[in-house]
Every structure is written in structure tokens, then in C-alpha cells.
Design a protein around this motif. Structure first.
Motif, PDB file in Angstrom:
ATOM      1  N   SER A  28     -63.514  46.599 100.527  1.00 37.44           N
ATOM      2  CA  SER A  28     -63.934  47.194 101.804  1.00 37.44           C
ATOM      3  C   SER A  28     -65.697  46.972 101.620  1.00 37.44           C
ATOM      4  N   SER A  30     -67.694  48.457 104.019  1.00 36.09           N
ATOM      5  CA  SER A  30     -68.023  49.441 104.995  1.00 36.09           C
ATOM      6  C   SER A  30     -69.193  50.037 104.427  1.00 36.09           C
ATOM      7  N   ASN A  74     -65.871  48.157 110.921  1.00 33.80           N
ATOM      8  CA  ASN A  74     -65.664  48.483 109.392  1.00 33.80           C
ATOM      9  C   ASN A  74     -64.183  48.949 109.178  1.00 33.80           C
ATOM     10  N   ASN A  77     -62.746  45.694 108.586  1.00 30.67           N
ATOM     11  CA  ASN A  77     -63.695  44.890 107.667  1.00 30.67           C
ATOM     12  C   ASN A  77     -64.182  43.578 108.036  1.00 30.67           C
TER      13      ASN A  77
END
Length: 126
Positions: A28, A30, A74, A77
Motif C-alpha cells: 500500500s 497510502s 488510496n 492504491n
């Protein structure tokens, strides 16, 4: 290991629009800043747009301000670059990149970025 894959490039007439996507896999992103850069053959890679890990701060190179918009999702992704009112001088290979250190600042300096996509060609005809 993170992988970035750009898509959405192509051939468009001057004044047209394209939306580039940069999908990340492997981890990820994020909490990582993202940037878009472009490179013309024989020239250095140049900064286009950057976005903070939260998505609450963006910045653009002067020639694309008001025409390009960077955003991120996010949950997916993915980072996007909406490009409007394209000009022939926007023709280049466009790359997305990320800084792997969490919560790092999004900068305009390509050497600060650790992971890059393979690039997507954008060609704007006059």
C-alpha cells in the motif's frame, strides 16, 4: 517490493484531454507521497505534479498549472493525472514515482523518489 504501472497515454489532438493512471502493487502507498514526471528524448526528466500522502496538498510545474490535476485514491492504491487542454509541447513519456519512506514530503526533485513506473507515452498533435 512496490511496482508502479502507468496507463492512459496515447495520441491526442491539441486541446484534447487524457487521464493517466498509476496503479501500485506489492504494498500500500497510502502513506507515501506520489509524483508525476515526464521526459522528452534527449532531455532530463522533469517534474510535473506532486501530491502528499494524505492527498491534501498538491503542486504543479508552472506550464501545466490550470491544465493538469493530480489526485489519488488510496483505497485503489492509484494516482491519477488529468490532463486537459493538451499542447504539442506536452508530448513526452510520463512517469509516476513514489518515495518509499512513509509520510515523506512530496518533492519536485526526481532523485528523491525511490520507485518508478515504466512510463506511458503521450503524444499531442498540432
Amino acid at each position: 517490493q512496490v511496482q508502479l504501472v502507468e496507463s492512459g497515454g496515447g495520441l491526442v489532438q491539441a486541446g484534447g484531454s487524457l487521464r493517466l493512471s498509476c496503479a501500485a502493487s506489492g504494498r500500500s502507498l497510502s502513506v507515501n507521497p506520489m509524483g508525476w514526471f515526464r521526459q522528452i528524448l534527449g532531455k532530463e526528466r522533469e517534474f510535473i505534479a506532486r501530491i502528499s500522502w494524505k492527498g491534501d496538498a498538491t503542486d504543479y510545474e508552472d506550464s501545466v498549472k490550470g491544465r493538469f490535476t493530480i489526485s489519488r485514491d488510496n483505497a485503489k492504491n492509484t494516482v491519477y493525472l488529468q490532463m486537459n487542454n493538451l499542447r504539442p509541447e506536452d508530448t513526452a513519456i510520463y512517469y509516476c514515482a513514489t518515495r518509499l519512506r512513509p509520510f515523506a514530503l512530496a518533492t519536485a526533485e526526481p532523485t528523491n523518489y525511490d520507485a518508478w513506473g515504466q512510463g506511458t507515452q503521450v503524444t499531442v498533435s498540432s
